[in-house]
Design an enzyme around this catalytic site. Sequence first.
Site, PDB file in Angstrom:
ATOM      1  N   GLU A  44     -32.407 -68.602 -24.093  1.00 40.96           N
ATOM      2  CA  GLU A  44     -31.376 -68.251 -24.226  1.00 40.96           C
ATOM      3  C   GLU A  44     -31.163 -67.013 -24.389  1.00 40.96           C
ATOM      4  O   GLU A  44     -32.016 -66.294 -25.061  1.00 40.96           O
ATOM      5  CB  GLU A  44     -30.630 -69.045 -25.317  1.00 40.96           C
ATOM      6  CG  GLU A  44     -29.092 -69.576 -25.229  1.00 40.96           C
ATOM      7  CD  GLU A  44     -28.852 -70.370 -24.067  1.00 40.96           C
ATOM      8  OE1 GLU A  44     -28.451 -69.853 -23.071  1.00 40.96           O
ATOM      9  OE2 GLU A  44     -29.345 -71.505 -24.121  1.00 40.96           O
ATOM     10  N   SER A 141     -20.553 -74.324 -18.433  1.00 38.91           N
ATOM     11  CA  SER A 141     -20.068 -73.611 -16.899  1.00 38.91           C
ATOM     12  C   SER A 141     -19.085 -74.307 -15.922  1.00 38.91           C
ATOM     13  O   SER A 141     -19.428 -74.485 -14.829  1.00 38.91           O
ATOM     14  CB  SER A 141     -21.610 -73.576 -16.255  1.00 38.91           C
ATOM     15  OG  SER A 141     -21.920 -72.171 -16.581  1.00 38.91           O
ATOM     16  N   ASP A 192     -25.849 -69.511 -14.464  1.00 41.83           N
ATOM     17  CA  ASP A 192     -24.933 -70.549 -14.272  1.00 41.83           C
ATOM     18  C   ASP A 192     -24.801 -70.906 -13.033  1.00 41.83           C
ATOM     19  O   ASP A 192     -24.815 -72.235 -12.285  1.00 41.83           O
ATOM     20  CB  ASP A 192     -23.632 -70.400 -14.822  1.00 41.83           C
ATOM     21  CG  ASP A 192     -23.560 -69.717 -16.160  1.00 41.83           C
ATOM     22  OD1 ASP A 192     -24.570 -70.021 -17.129  1.00 41.83           O
ATOM     23  OD2 ASP A 192     -22.368 -69.264 -16.780  1.00 41.83           O
TER      24      ASP A 192
HETATM   25  P1  ADP Z   1     -17.209 -72.266 -19.261  1.00 41.47           P
HETATM   26  O1  ADP Z   1     -17.774 -71.780 -18.051  1.00 41.47           O
HETATM   27  O2  ADP Z   1     -18.162 -72.434 -20.318  1.00 41.47           O
HETATM   28  O3  ADP Z   1     -16.406 -73.629 -19.078  1.00 41.47           O
HETATM   29  P2  ADP Z   1     -15.454 -70.164 -18.976  1.00 41.47           P
HETATM   30  O4  ADP Z   1     -14.527 -69.328 -19.675  1.00 41.47           O
HETATM   31  O5  ADP Z   1     -16.512 -69.330 -18.410  1.00 41.47           O
HETATM   32  O6  ADP Z   1     -15.941 -71.462 -19.696  1.00 41.47           O
HETATM   33  O7  ADP Z   1     -14.677 -70.543 -17.540  1.00 41.47           O
HETATM   34  C1  ADP Z   1     -13.341 -71.502 -17.799  1.00 41.47           C
HETATM   35  C2  ADP Z   1     -12.369 -70.824 -17.057  1.00 41.47           C
HETATM   36  O8  ADP Z   1     -12.597 -71.443 -15.598  1.00 41.47           O
HETATM   37  C3  ADP Z   1     -11.156 -71.861 -17.255  1.00 41.47           C
HETATM   38  O9  ADP Z   1     -10.235 -71.275 -18.214  1.00 41.47           O
HETATM   39  C4  ADP Z   1     -10.479 -71.579 -15.784  1.00 41.47           C
HETATM   40  O10 ADP Z   1      -9.847 -70.224 -15.607  1.00 41.47           O
HETATM   41  C5  ADP Z   1     -11.625 -71.493 -14.824  1.00 41.47           C
HETATM   42  N1  ADP Z   1     -11.916 -73.125 -14.520  1.00 41.47           N
HETATM   43  C6  ADP Z   1     -12.887 -74.014 -14.507  1.00 41.47           C
HETATM   44  N2  ADP Z   1     -12.503 -75.101 -14.092  1.00 41.47           N
HETATM   45  C7  ADP Z   1     -11.402 -75.004 -13.847  1.00 41.47           C
HETATM   46  C8  ADP Z   1     -10.542 -76.480 -13.228  1.00 41.47           C
HETATM   47  N3  ADP Z   1     -11.182 -77.433 -12.832  1.00 41.47           N
HETATM   48  N4  ADP Z   1      -9.538 -75.917 -12.695  1.00 41.47           N
HETATM   49  C9  ADP Z   1      -8.835 -74.725 -12.632  1.00 41.47           C
HETATM   50  N5  ADP Z   1      -9.600 -73.546 -13.485  1.00 41.47           N
HETATM   51  C10 ADP Z   1     -10.876 -73.803 -14.047  1.00 41.47           C
HETATM   52 MG    MG Z   2     -18.289 -69.733 -17.869  1.00 41.72          MG
END
Ligand code: ADP
Ligand code: MG
Length: 407
Positions: A44, A141, A192
């Site tokens: 990490e 991710s 990721d």
């Molecule tokens: P993580 O990758 O840890 O889940 P992030 O902040 O990097 O968190 O990414 C989350 C963002 O990615 C959401 O706020 C959205 O903008 C986008 N996202 C991820 N999955 C979806 C989905 N299924 N539909 C729409 N947007 C998504």
């Molecule tokens: Mg992310």
Amino acid sequence: MVTLKQAFSLTEGATQVTTLFTETFGYAPTAVHSAPGRVNVIGEHTDYNGGYALPMALPHRTYVAVAPRTDRLVRLISAQESGVREVSLDQVDTFDSANPVSGWPAYVVGVAWALEQAGYGPYMGLDIAVDSCVPFGAGLSSSAALECAVAAAWDTLQGGALLATDSGRAVLVNACVQAENQIAGAPTGGMDQAASLRCQAGHVIFLDCRDQTVQHLPFDLNSADLELLVVDTRAPHALVDGQYAARRQACETAASILGVALLVELPAGSYHELPAWQQLSAVQQARVRHVVTEIARTKEFASLLTEGAQTGNFDWERLGALMNASHESLRVDYEVTCPELDTMVEAARGAGALGARMTGGGFGGSAIALVHTKDVPAVTQAVTEAFAQAGFNEPHFLRAFPAEAAF
Ligand code: ADP
Ligand code: MG
């Protein structure tokens, strides 16, 4: 009550996203693609230091149903967001909050933009529906899962040459990273997307973050009656962006004082004997100590998996101990844990986990525990109770096994 977040089966995911597409656009999609979220087993805050990470793909995936258009328009709907969005591929430009491409569509159209920048395409627009069982913003991710599913869709519409080989997939990884950095405006190191596009079922990847090469190492939890339990702490995370940038900055400053381009170049056994070591502040020394020792732990973890595959004998106790040591280093030296993450690892270890650690960037997000299958109920119970007692949000659990990459 313990809350388990089950993955959609491949069929469920495909059916749901096809229905969403058909109901929204009034005709049937031509293809469905999907890509997994990921969890990093160890390694990490080493990616931007040129180190190693050991992620695996989760059974939790993001599904996209698509149909090509004859113009450059992209019409998007997501089960996780409201409303239909429309963006032209000709409107995509580098990140700016006033940009019409702001918000979640940036993760989608950014991929085509980045591939075109790299000399691929040009791409036609798409109608696209998205559905996902990857928790949002939990450090698992969901952003990479979305980008990589979309990358699979666009490449397939062009004949699928990139998706067909690992080196082609590495090209898609870079495009997804560019999309996230430049168009969505979020910093990301590439681990990721590499996990989501390049993993294999039953394996973790040992990722060399300097040259992006990967080795597939078997992570056969099943035959040892073990599970990797993922805990989404659901901790409210504030300050994350500034803290991530601050850690990166500290590493860069320390590297330049120590006379190396990247901290991975430091000698693992004697980095603290370098003459310039004393010029670092106590905080910088602690940050470097985390990075150097984490790189050593990740390499040891990888060699133990390699050895296990050869002998049929995995040293699970030692693997668990390395996970515990990783967490302590992230807590004490790197200072990126939080009360929820620390509570989770203590409760999991107390209930019999072989090892437990935070995973992802920290300050909330998720943690993992290596647990004998028979102990899973005790561990989930103990963590849930410890969170309730501390007044934290209720944690969500995911049962993880190394799943397959985007297709
Ligand atoms: P993580 O990758 O840890 O889940 P992030 O902040 O990097 O968190 O990414 C989350 C963002 O990615 C959401 O706020 C959205 O903008 C986008 N996202 C991820 N999955 C979806 C989905 N299924 N539909 C729409 N947007 C998504
Ligand atoms: Mg992310």
